[in-house]
Design a protein around this motif. Sequence first.
Motif, PDB file in Angstrom:
ATOM      1  N   ASN A   1      18.089   1.753  -8.337  1.00  0.00           N
ATOM      2  CA  ASN A   1      17.297   1.615  -9.698  1.00  0.00           C
ATOM      3  C   ASN A   1      15.997   1.011  -9.385  1.00  0.00           C
ATOM      4  OD1 ASN A   1      19.116   3.106 -11.382  1.00  0.00           O
ATOM      5  ND2 ASN A   1      20.277   1.164 -11.762  1.00  0.00           N
ATOM      6  N   SER A   2      16.073  -0.104  -8.591  1.00  0.00           N
ATOM      7  CA  SER A   2      14.846  -0.775  -8.160  1.00  0.00           C
ATOM      8  C   SER A   2      13.939   0.071  -7.426  1.00  0.00           C
ATOM      9  CB  SER A   2      15.223  -1.774  -7.181  1.00  0.00           C
ATOM     10  OG  SER A   2      13.780  -2.596  -7.077  1.00  0.00           O
ATOM     11  N   LYS A   3      14.107   0.891  -6.658  1.00  0.00           N
ATOM     12  CA  LYS A   3      13.594   1.769  -5.807  1.00  0.00           C
ATOM     13  C   LYS A   3      12.913   2.914  -6.590  1.00  0.00           C
ATOM     14  CE  LYS A   3      15.608   1.033  -1.439  1.00  0.00           C
ATOM     15  NZ  LYS A   3      14.602   0.523  -0.894  1.00  0.00           N
ATOM     16  N   LEU A   4      13.819   3.460  -7.712  1.00  0.00           N
ATOM     17  CA  LEU A   4      13.228   4.490  -8.606  1.00  0.00           C
ATOM     18  C   LEU A   4      12.315   3.895  -9.393  1.00  0.00           C
ATOM     19  CD1 LEU A   4      16.684   6.430  -9.638  1.00  0.00           C
ATOM     20  CD2 LEU A   4      14.676   7.100  -8.533  1.00  0.00           C
ATOM     21  N   ALA A   5      12.282   2.789  -9.712  1.00  0.00           N
ATOM     22  CA  ALA A   5      11.224   2.257 -10.599  1.00  0.00           C
ATOM     23  C   ALA A   5       9.920   2.072 -10.313  1.00  0.00           C
ATOM     24  CB  ALA A   5      11.599   0.563 -10.852  1.00  0.00           C
ATOM     25  N   LYS A   6       9.864   2.161  -8.654  1.00  0.00           N
ATOM     26  CA  LYS A   6       8.765   2.138  -7.710  1.00  0.00           C
ATOM     27  C   LYS A   6       8.424   3.381  -7.462  1.00  0.00           C
ATOM     28  CE  LYS A   6       9.986  -2.375  -6.016  1.00  0.00           C
ATOM     29  NZ  LYS A   6      10.082  -3.045  -4.709  1.00  0.00           N
ATOM     30  N   GLY A   7       9.138   4.443  -7.904  1.00  0.00           N
ATOM     31  CA  GLY A   7       8.985   5.767  -7.606  1.00  0.00           C
ATOM     32  C   GLY A   7       9.314   6.415  -6.285  1.00  0.00           C
ATOM     33  N   ASP A   8      10.215   5.575  -5.687  1.00  0.00           N
ATOM     34  CA  ASP A   8      10.778   5.857  -4.296  1.00  0.00           C
ATOM     35  C   ASP A   8      12.018   6.665  -4.329  1.00  0.00           C
ATOM     36  OD1 ASP A   8      11.105   6.391  -1.851  1.00  0.00           O
ATOM     37  OD2 ASP A   8      11.355   3.999  -1.155  1.00  0.00           O
TER      38      ASP A   8
ATOM     39  N   ALA B   1       0.901  -1.266   0.027  1.00  0.00           N
ATOM     40  CA  ALA B   1       0.038  -0.069   0.140  1.00  0.00           C
ATOM     41  C   ALA B   1       1.004   1.192   0.050  1.00  0.00           C
ATOM     42  CB  ALA B   1      -0.719  -0.063   1.450  1.00  0.00           C
ATOM     43  N   ALA B   2       1.987   1.206   0.852  1.00  0.00           N
ATOM     44  CA  ALA B   2       2.944   2.557   0.782  1.00  0.00           C
ATOM     45  C   ALA B   2       3.501   2.605  -0.410  1.00  0.00           C
ATOM     46  CB  ALA B   2       3.959   2.029   1.819  1.00  0.00           C
ATOM     47  N   THR B   3       3.927   1.503  -1.140  1.00  0.00           N
ATOM     48  CA  THR B   3       4.562   1.596  -2.587  1.00  0.00           C
ATOM     49  C   THR B   3       3.559   2.345  -3.501  1.00  0.00           C
ATOM     50  OG1 THR B   3       5.979  -0.132  -2.225  1.00  0.00           O
ATOM     51  CG2 THR B   3       5.715   0.139  -4.330  1.00  0.00           C
ATOM     52  N   ALA B   4       2.278   1.783  -3.345  1.00  0.00           N
ATOM     53  CA  ALA B   4       1.228   2.280  -4.359  1.00  0.00           C
ATOM     54  C   ALA B   4       1.018   3.793  -4.015  1.00  0.00           C
ATOM     55  CB  ALA B   4      -0.014   1.503  -4.037  1.00  0.00           C
ATOM     56  N   GLN B   5       1.034   4.242  -2.889  1.00  0.00           N
ATOM     57  CA  GLN B   5       0.896   5.657  -2.663  1.00  0.00           C
ATOM     58  C   GLN B   5       2.099   6.262  -3.159  1.00  0.00           C
ATOM     59  OE1 GLN B   5      -1.584   7.189  -1.453  1.00  0.00           O
ATOM     60  NE2 GLN B   5      -0.497   9.366  -1.364  1.00  0.00           N
ATOM     61  N   ILE B   6       3.465   5.932  -2.814  1.00  0.00           N
ATOM     62  CA  ILE B   6       4.587   6.442  -3.584  1.00  0.00           C
ATOM     63  C   ILE B   6       4.482   6.710  -5.068  1.00  0.00           C
ATOM     64  CG2 ILE B   6       7.013   6.285  -3.838  1.00  0.00           C
ATOM     65  CD1 ILE B   6       7.231   4.889  -1.104  1.00  0.00           C
ATOM     66  N   GLN B   7       3.993   5.668  -5.532  1.00  0.00           N
ATOM     67  CA  GLN B   7       4.023   5.610  -7.060  1.00  0.00           C
ATOM     68  C   GLN B   7       2.780   6.555  -7.660  1.00  0.00           C
ATOM     69  OE1 GLN B   7       2.865   1.222  -7.655  1.00  0.00           O
ATOM     70  NE2 GLN B   7       5.121   1.172  -8.528  1.00  0.00           N
ATOM     71  N   LYS B   8       1.617   6.777  -6.725  1.00  0.00           N
ATOM     72  CA  LYS B   8       0.572   7.664  -7.249  1.00  0.00           C
ATOM     73  C   LYS B   8       1.038   9.177  -7.130  1.00  0.00           C
ATOM     74  CE  LYS B   8      -3.964   9.532  -6.176  1.00  0.00           C
ATOM     75  NZ  LYS B   8      -3.625  10.797  -5.941  1.00  0.00           N
ATOM     76  N   GLU B   9       1.960   9.521  -6.120  1.00  0.00           N
ATOM     77  CA  GLU B   9       2.525  10.942  -5.736  1.00  0.00           C
ATOM     78  C   GLU B   9       3.397  11.158  -6.849  1.00  0.00           C
ATOM     79  OE1 GLU B   9       4.050  10.821  -1.976  1.00  0.00           O
ATOM     80  OE2 GLU B   9       2.096  10.928  -0.752  1.00  0.00           O
ATOM     81  N   ALA B  10       4.326   9.779  -7.392  1.00  0.00           N
ATOM     82  CA  ALA B  10       5.173  10.088  -8.197  1.00  0.00           C
ATOM     83  C   ALA B  10       4.469  10.531  -9.674  1.00  0.00           C
ATOM     84  CB  ALA B  10       6.152   9.014  -8.485  1.00  0.00           C
ATOM     85  N   THR B  11       3.311   9.780  -9.926  1.00  0.00           N
ATOM     86  CA  THR B  11       2.479   9.936 -11.013  1.00  0.00           C
ATOM     87  C   THR B  11       2.054  11.452 -11.030  1.00  0.00           C
ATOM     88  OG1 THR B  11       2.172   7.723 -11.257  1.00  0.00           O
ATOM     89  CG2 THR B  11       0.690   9.146 -12.696  1.00  0.00           C
ATOM     90  N   ASP B  12       1.356  11.972  -9.876  1.00  0.00           N
ATOM     91  CA  ASP B  12       0.900  13.401  -9.823  1.00  0.00           C
ATOM     92  C   ASP B  12       1.837  14.272 -10.008  1.00  0.00           C
ATOM     93  OD1 ASP B  12      -1.770  12.031  -9.141  1.00  0.00           O
ATOM     94  OD2 ASP B  12      -1.500  12.338  -7.204  1.00  0.00           O
ATOM     95  N   VAL B  13       3.057  14.210  -9.622  1.00  0.00           N
ATOM     96  CA  VAL B  13       4.146  15.127  -9.701  1.00  0.00           C
ATOM     97  C   VAL B  13       4.732  15.251 -11.324  1.00  0.00           C
ATOM     98  CG1 VAL B  13       6.681  15.490  -9.242  1.00  0.00           C
ATOM     99  CG2 VAL B  13       5.024  15.133  -7.472  1.00  0.00           C
ATOM    100  N   MET B  14       4.575  13.883 -11.842  1.00  0.00           N
ATOM    101  CA  MET B  14       5.161  13.853 -13.341  1.00  0.00           C
ATOM    102  C   MET B  14       3.947  14.790 -14.229  1.00  0.00           C
ATOM    103  SD  MET B  14       7.891  12.462 -14.114  1.00  0.00           S
ATOM    104  CE  MET B  14       7.565  12.561 -15.906  1.00  0.00           C
ATOM    105  N   GLN B  15       2.514  14.515 -13.856  1.00  0.00           N
ATOM    106  CA  GLN B  15       1.541  15.388 -14.589  1.00  0.00           C
ATOM    107  C   GLN B  15       1.804  16.618 -14.546  1.00  0.00           C
ATOM    108  OE1 GLN B  15      -2.229  14.625 -13.168  1.00  0.00           O
ATOM    109  NE2 GLN B  15      -3.222  16.284 -14.267  1.00  0.00           N
TER     110      GLN B  15
END
Length: 209
Positions: A134-141, A31-45
């Motif tokens: 690199n693995s963490k970056l792939a997850k948006g962390d 769930a925490a990873t999903a939240q991080i990915q959502k935040e990263a997606t929003d920032v990218m937008q």
Amino acid sequence: MKKLILAGMMATMMCSASVMAATANTAAQTAATAQIQKEATDVMQIAVQGANAMRDIQLARLALFHGVPASAKKLTDDAATLLKDDSTDWKKFVKTNAKAKMIDDQYVIINATVALSEDYIATPEKESAIKSANSKLAKGDQKGAIDTLRLAGIGVMEDQYLMPLNQTRKAVATAQKMLADGKYYEANLVLKSAEDGIVVDSEMFAASN
């Protein structure tokens, strides 16, 4: 060979998903990873929208330089539309550090670069840390990636390109009026001021050892 590798990766991911569903702790991590990915997606937008607006500004100036005012007007209008888009929650992704408070504005990150420190020397331990980062970056962390590198003795330099939202909006609106009045030279100068308003905020994350 690529198909076999992909199939192996998919099988591994499916097995991992089953294990995660079986434990509460891992579910929380997911769930925490999903939240991080959502935040990263929003920032990218936000970043993409701001970067596209600045690109249109730059191309409008280029069109004026080549004597194509009609294209310059279209590009300036496009930039204005992107900047005025109220569906984008700009305030959530405004940089608020000291450098971003030079004028009363909202500084939005529209681009960024990350590089290893200049004194970086490859070792097996550091190469392993880079792989983990690199693995963490792939997850948006991004924070986790930087912390991983720092703990392995690798310094990281980050440059963020900040666009003053209100100032840029005003410059583009002014340029639109000037272009409508045939004041192409003046419009070019105003659009240039919008370009020059970009601030580069550099931060060094020193190695922890």
